[in-house]
Design a protein around this motif. Structure first.
Motif: not given
Length: 141
Positions: A60-63
């Motif tokens: 996961r990239e976001k956040g």
């Protein structure tokens, strides 16, 4: 009784919708809040393999600290990516669902319907109002 596990983040709408779809099939799954209780490295690697994925597919990239850790570097090995997910569980994308029919990253949430052994018991709309199961328990055309 069907044994289903969801690696869940209650702050995530996709994860909440996936959990609700599982329950809409009459099953109460084992809910693991993976940020509080992450899977072991061996279990995570096994789930990734069973899902037909590679570790990069589950990142996961976001956040997350994805960019700060330089995880976009395609030269990083699968082992290095697994190590990063173990050090920072927030890097594990969610929800990851395990059923007798397989393992799947359920993004979008209705992807869980592909691996649920039991049919939907009725209509279901996501939190945003999108109908993904009609009154007869089927996906709308």
């Amino acid at each position: 009784m069907t044994d289903i596990v969801i690696y869940h983040n209650p702050a995530c709408g996709t994860s909440r919708n996936t959990l609700a779809l599982i329950r809409n099939s009459g099953i109460e799954p084992h809910v693991i809040e993976y940020l509080k209780c992450p899977p072991t490295r061996a279990l995570l690697a096994e789930m990734i393999e069973r899902a037909g994925m590679r570790p990069r597919d589950l990142l996961r990239e976001k956040g997350t600290p994805y960019a700060d850790l330089g995880l976009g570097d395609e030269a990083l090995s699968d082992d290095a990516l697994l190590d990063a997910m173990m050090d920072h569980p927030v890097l594990i994308n969610r929800p990851l669902v395990v059923t007798p029919l397989g393992v799947k990253l359920c993004r979008p949430s209705e992807a869980v319907l592909d691996i649920l052994p039991d049919p939907q018991l009725g209509a279901f709309a996501k939190e945003d109002g999108e109908v993904v199961v009609d009154a007869s328990g089927r996906r709308p055309a």
